[in-house]
Design a protein around this motif. Structure first.
Motif, PDB file in Angstrom:
ATOM      1  N   LYS A 136       0.836  -1.203   0.000  1.00  0.00           N
ATOM      2  CA  LYS A 136       0.000   0.000   0.000  1.00  0.00           C
ATOM      3  C   LYS A 136       0.871   1.252   0.000  1.00  0.00           C
ATOM      4  O   LYS A 136       0.614   2.205  -0.751  1.00  0.00           O
ATOM      5  CB  LYS A 136      -0.923  -0.007   1.213  1.00  0.00           C
ATOM      6  N   LEU A 137       1.914   1.255   0.836  1.00  0.00           N
ATOM      7  CA  LEU A 137       2.801   2.419   0.903  1.00  0.00           C
ATOM      8  C   LEU A 137       3.579   2.586  -0.400  1.00  0.00           C
ATOM      9  O   LEU A 137       3.760   3.710  -0.885  1.00  0.00           O
ATOM     10  CB  LEU A 137       3.768   2.271   2.076  1.00  0.00           C
ATOM     11  N   GLU A 138       4.034   1.488  -0.959  1.00  0.00           N
ATOM     12  CA  GLU A 138       4.783   1.553  -2.213  1.00  0.00           C
ATOM     13  C   GLU A 138       3.929   2.183  -3.305  1.00  0.00           C
ATOM     14  O   GLU A 138       4.399   3.060  -4.053  1.00  0.00           O
ATOM     15  CB  GLU A 138       5.220   0.148  -2.620  1.00  0.00           C
ATOM     16  N   HIS A 139       2.675   1.771  -3.394  1.00  0.00           N
ATOM     17  CA  HIS A 139       1.773   2.313  -4.408  1.00  0.00           C
ATOM     18  C   HIS A 139       1.472   3.792  -4.150  1.00  0.00           C
ATOM     19  O   HIS A 139       1.494   4.619  -5.068  1.00  0.00           O
ATOM     20  CB  HIS A 139       0.476   1.507  -4.411  1.00  0.00           C
ATOM     21  N   ALA A 140       1.208   4.142  -2.887  1.00  0.00           N
ATOM     22  CA  ALA A 140       0.860   5.520  -2.553  1.00  0.00           C
ATOM     23  C   ALA A 140       2.028   6.466  -2.809  1.00  0.00           C
ATOM     24  O   ALA A 140       1.853   7.563  -3.365  1.00  0.00           O
ATOM     25  CB  ALA A 140       0.404   5.606  -1.101  1.00  0.00           C
ATOM     26  N   LEU A 141       3.227   6.061  -2.418  1.00  0.00           N
ATOM     27  CA  LEU A 141       4.387   6.928  -2.598  1.00  0.00           C
ATOM     28  C   LEU A 141       4.755   7.065  -4.071  1.00  0.00           C
ATOM     29  O   LEU A 141       5.127   8.150  -4.528  1.00  0.00           O
ATOM     30  CB  LEU A 141       5.570   6.388  -1.795  1.00  0.00           C
TER      31      LEU A 141
END
Length: 215
Positions: A136-141
C-alpha cells in the motif's frame, strides 16, 4: 564547453564549490590544465543567505570578462559555483563589446550544460511496517513521485523517504494515516541536501569538505 570567436578559443569550466578555498583550488587546477592559455577569467558565487561573489578579468580589459561571467551565474540562479572561461588568443582583437559577448556566451553555454542540484534543508523520515502494509505504501508513494530509499526486508520492512524539512511533519502524519497508525514513523534531523535530476541525493553540499553522491 568550447566556443570560438574570430579564431580565439573560449573554454568554459564549471565547478561545484563549498567555499573560497575550494574555488581557489579549482581555479588553480584549471590554470594548470590549460597552462598555455592567455587568460583564465572567472567568477564564483558561494554561500547561503548573503553569498560571497568574486570575479576577475585576468588581464582582459576591465569589465569585459569577470563581471559578465558573474552576471550569467546570477541570471541562471545558481549558487556554490565557480565558472572559469579560459581564452586562447587567436590573433584577432575582439574589442570590448566582442569580449563581453564572447565571455557571456561561453559562460552561459558551460553553465547550461552542467548538471545541477536542487539544494535545501531536508529530513529523512524512517518507516517500519508489516509486509501487509508495504504494498500500500509503495503504491501511494509512487503515485506522488516519492522515492522509497534503502528498503530492508527482514521480519518486517523498513525504508526511508527524504522530504523538505518544512514538510516533514505533514509527511509523517500522512504516513501514519496510510498505515492506519500501525507503522513506526520517525523524523530525522534537518540537514542541507542536494537532489540531482535523477533523484540521487548529494550530502555535504554546504557546509562540508567535499560533495559525495549517495551510495
Amino acid at each position: 564547453m568550447e566556443t570560438v570567436e574570430k579564431k580565439s578559443r573560449f573554454i568554459a569550466s564549471v565547478f561545484p564549490i563549498l567555499g573560497v578555498d575550494s574555488a581557489e583550488r579549482c581555479l588553480q587546477e584549471t590554470r594548470n590544465l590549460y597552462a598555455g592559455a592567455n587568460h583564465h577569467c572567472f567568477a564564483y558565487r558561494v554561500g547561503i543567505g548573503v553569498p560571497i561573489e568574486r570575479f576577475s578579468d585576468d588581464g582582459e580589459p576591465s569589465g569585459t570578462a569577470g563581471r559578465p561571467i558573474l552576471e550569467v551565474i546570477r541570471r541562471q540562479g545558481v549558487d556554490n559555483v565557480l565558472v572559469v572561461v579560459t581564452r586562447y588568443f587567436g590573433g584577432v582583437l575582439l574589442g570590448a563589446n566582442g569580449l563581453v559577448r564572447a565571455y557571456t556566451d561561453a559562460a552561459a553555454q558551460g553553465l547550461a550544460a552542467a548538471a545541477k542540484l536542487q539544494c535545501g534543508p531536508m529530513c529523512d523520515i524512517s518507516i517500519r511496517c508489516d509486509y501487509s502494509l508495504y504494498g500500500k505504501l509503495e503504491h501511494a508513494l509512487a503515485g506522488v513521485g516519492m522515492l522509497m530509499r534503502d528498503p530492508v526486508f527482514a521480519e518486517d520492512v523498513s525504508f526511508h523517504i527524504t522530504v523538505d524539512a518544512d514538510d516533514a511533519a505533514a509527511w509523517a502524519a500522512k504516513l501514519t494515516d496510510w498505515t492506519n497508525g500501525q507503522g513506526q514513523i520517525g523524523i530525522g534531523e534537518s540537514r542541507y541536501v542536494g537532489v540531482a535530476e535523477d533523484g540521487t541525493l548529494v550530502y555535504d553540499v554546504w557546509p562540508g569538505i567535499e560533495t559525495r553522491p549517495e551510495a
